[in-house]
Design an enzyme around this catalytic site. Structure first.
Site, PDB file in Angstrom:
ATOM      1  CB  ALA A 317      17.853  -3.077  -0.552  1.00 61.83           C
ATOM      2  N   PRO A 318      20.263  -3.381   1.882  1.00 66.40           N
ATOM      3  CG  PRO A 318      21.717  -1.760   2.344  1.00 66.40           C
ATOM      4  CD  PRO A 318      21.073  -2.310   1.124  1.00 66.40           C
ATOM      5  CB  VAL A 320      14.397  -4.880   8.896  1.00 61.76           C
ATOM      6  CG1 VAL A 320      13.467  -5.926   9.129  1.00 61.76           C
ATOM      7  CG2 VAL A 320      15.079  -4.604  10.113  1.00 61.76           C
ATOM      8  NE  ARG A 321      16.912  -9.831   2.939  1.00 59.62           N
ATOM      9  CZ  ARG A 321      17.692  -9.306   2.884  1.00 59.62           C
ATOM     10  NH1 ARG A 321      18.162  -7.759   3.166  1.00 59.62           N
ATOM     11  NH2 ARG A 321      19.063  -9.838   2.369  1.00 59.62           N
ATOM     12  N   GLY A 322      11.343  -6.816   4.136  1.00 65.03           N
ATOM     13  CA  GLY A 322      10.190  -6.505   4.562  1.00 65.03           C
ATOM     14  C   GLY A 322       9.268  -7.692   4.760  1.00 65.03           C
ATOM     15  CG  MET A 323       7.071  -8.192   8.011  1.00 66.35           C
ATOM     16  SD  MET A 323       5.808  -8.039   9.346  1.00 66.35           S
ATOM     17  CE  MET A 323       5.919  -6.379   9.466  1.00 66.35           C
ATOM     18  CE  LYS A 338       9.516  -0.494  -1.686  1.00 67.52           C
ATOM     19  NZ  LYS A 338       9.088   0.639  -0.591  1.00 67.52           N
ATOM     20  CG  ASP A 373       7.294  10.137  -7.911  1.00 67.68           C
ATOM     21  OD1 ASP A 373       6.223   9.580  -7.755  1.00 67.68           O
ATOM     22  OD2 ASP A 373       7.668  10.653  -9.015  1.00 67.68           O
TER      23      ASP A 373
END
Length: 573
Positions: A317-318, A320-323, A338, A373
């Protein structure tokens, strides 16, 4: 196959469990009218959470009863389960909620067997229900004004009565008629064939009751929603009239709590909603009225159909990469997937179990239109060819315990799905001045409305919020959320000495739940212009006293009003 194998008995016990679930579901739902009439707002919140938890509770009870009633040898012989499915189909054919009973059966099967045994022979991956159902009793009421809108509206509200009186029905009806004439072209109001059709049951959610239907002529139709409020000490008030499809779509949004509504024939009600909201997928419509497990079934069917009928491939997904989470998507399917990473950024003081707990919490709280949701899935299996190589490589690198390749199949052991939105930080990069102002205004409102509903986002960075197709700002990253009343909002202490003032690290103690709102501006905004604008729009968010005031109101039992529509035109100033 042995004729003595108890397929029919197992099928009957599964359906008995479903009947038990449906009865308890109806009891909670039917209580919504009384809670509205008696202004029992806290009880309404508790009932909403109880109804969400009910499904898994009843699935667990049914699985336990099956284990008690049948030997492991009989019950767990998966090769015999096509017989159970066949027997079950014969039991549900005449039901009015047959599509829901298929989903229930699937849940029981998955409660008994590992997901690698899932097949359409043993369960309902594809529905067996006909797309066209037999004609059943009407679930709607129809009204024809024949040039007399006022008389028609009087009849409508003679039919929709409560134990509590309307506060000012004549005045409300005058305003309602004026709003109707303002919303619709003049020729429509004069059309002799004009018809108003309303669903017979009232929909309830939070502090509101909703009449839902449509207005139509031979040529055109408009959705129609009339929200009602109970003003304690004053009575029932007609609060608005909504005929815009986009506005009605927001009322049924994936960011809202689920409605409580009596639907004797769920498929027909969903068909009715689909006529007035053609842009909504039926998965979202089923979910919006509390049948979230069946919404999940319809979502899965749409997903596998999309994969089978297109060349779409999963990509990262476009944004910022999640931490904590890794997020991927299908460009042609309006959803993100996710998964929890195996290792988190050092700045994240959470573990996997905590993240799962936070995401499940979102399911049961009032999302006030500001949190997306989610649906939780286990053991998704997709063709290897459906993954962009770079996407698969990244997923295998960051989450090898969750993602695995088995021959020509990719196994996703655990994930959540959410509606895809444009990350707010990316939206602002390409927005003009007016759009920036509007987005930051709504960003602040989102934070305030979540806080008033006793939710503190924790990590309020722009990248953790998204912008929907209707331009609403919605929070979607839940690994740090908590109840607002759990946070300890503090002012930064005044420095005691010049050395304190120059210190690179805080000289004062900081507890695990401490939050210093004065630190928000540089943390939230790298862009100085956006920081200044947000200070003008929502500067009170930087003051610990603002947050403490909200906490006091929540502890006092106050339930806030957050309306899913623009309140204009009906209420006297």
């Amino acid at each position: 196959m042995s004729q003595s194998w108890p397929a029919a008995d197992i099928a009957r016990m599964i359906l008995d469990g479903f009947d038990d679930y449906r009865e308890h579901f109806r009891q909670i739902t039917d209580g919504a009218r009384q809670r509205f009439e008696q202004a029992q707002w806290q009880q309404a919140q508790k009932a909403s959470a109880a109804r969400i938890n009910l499904y898994e509770e009843k699935v667990g009870e049914t699985v336990a009863r099956l284990h008690q009633a049948f030997s492991t040898e009989s019950l767990m012989d998966v090769s015999q389960w096509p017989l159970v499915k066949s027997a079950y189909i014969s039991l549900i054919d005449l039901r009015f909620d047959d599509e829901l009973s298929e989903t229930w059966y699937n849940s029981i099967f998955c409660g008994l067997f590992s997901h690698d045994l899932i097949s359409d022979g043993c369960m309902f991956i594809h529905t067996t229900r006909p797309s066209l159902r037999r004609a059943r009793a009407a679930q709607t009421r129809s009204y024809k004004p024949q040039g007399e809108l006022a008389t028609m509206l009087e009849q409508v509200f003679a039919d929709y009565r409560f134990s509590e009186d309307y506060a000012d029905l004549p005045g409300d009806l005058r305003r309602l008629e004026a709003q109707l004439r303002e919303n619709l072209p003049d020729w429509v109001c004069k059309d002799p064939e004009l018809t108003l059709e309303l669903f017979s049951s009232v929909l309830y959610r939070n502090k509101g009751a909703y009449l839902v239907g449509r207005i139509f002529t031979h040529e055109e139709q408009w959705p129609l929603v009339i929200p009602l409020l109970h003003r304690e000490g004053r009575g029932i008030q007609i609060d608005a009239l909504i005929t815009d499809e986009a506005d009605v779509s927001i009322i049924f949004s994936f960011t809202r709590s689920y409605f409580m509504v009596d639907v004797p024939v769920p498929a027909e009600f969903i068909g009715f909603l689909k006529r007035i909201l053609p842009g909504k997928h039926i998965a979202e419509l089923y979910t919006s009225i509390g049948f979230y497990k069946h919404g999940k079934s319809e979502f899965y069917r749409a997903l596998i159909n999309h994969l089978a009928s297109t060349d779409d491939r999963f990509i990262m997904a476009p944004g910022v990469r999640g931490m904590v989470m890794s997020v991927f998507t299908l460009p042609g399917f309006n959803t993100v997937f996710k998964i929890i990473k195996d290792r988190f950024s050092p700045s994240k003081n959470v573990d996997r179990a905590t993240v799962i707990e936070k995401y499940r919490l979102v399911k049961s709280v009032d999302r006030v239109g500001r949190m997306a949701d989610t649906q939780e899935f286990a053991d998704f299996r997709f063709p290897l060819s459906k993954f962009d190589p770079a996407c698969l490589e990244e997923l295998l690198e960051v989450a090898p315990s969750t993602v695995a390749v088995e021959g020509q199949t990719v196994l996703i052991r655990h994930c959540w799905t959410e509606r895809r939105m444009t990350p707010l930080n990316l939206y602002l990069e390409h927005a003009n001045e007016a759009q920036v102002r509007e987005a930051l205004e709504d960003y602040g409102l989102a934070i305030k409305q979540l806080a008033a509903a006793n939710i503190f986002p924790g990590d309020m960075l722009l990248k953790n919020f998204g912008v929907t197709r209707h331009g609403r700002v919605v929070f979607y990253d839940y690994d740090e959320i908590c109840f607002l009343t759990e946070a300890n909002f503090r002012h930064i202490p005044a420095p005691r000495t010049p050395e304190d003032e120059m210190a690179s690290e805080p000289w004062y103690s900081i507890g695990p739940h401490d939050v210093f709102p004065e630190e928000f501006p540089p943390f939230l905004f790298a862009d100085a212009g956006q920081r200044k604008l947000f200070d003008q729009l929502h500067g009170e968010l930087y003051n610990a006293d603002y947050w403490k005031g909200l906490q006091e109101a929540i502890r006092a039992g106050k339930v806030i009003d957050v309306f899913p529509y623009r309140r204009q035109g009906l209420e006297d100033e």
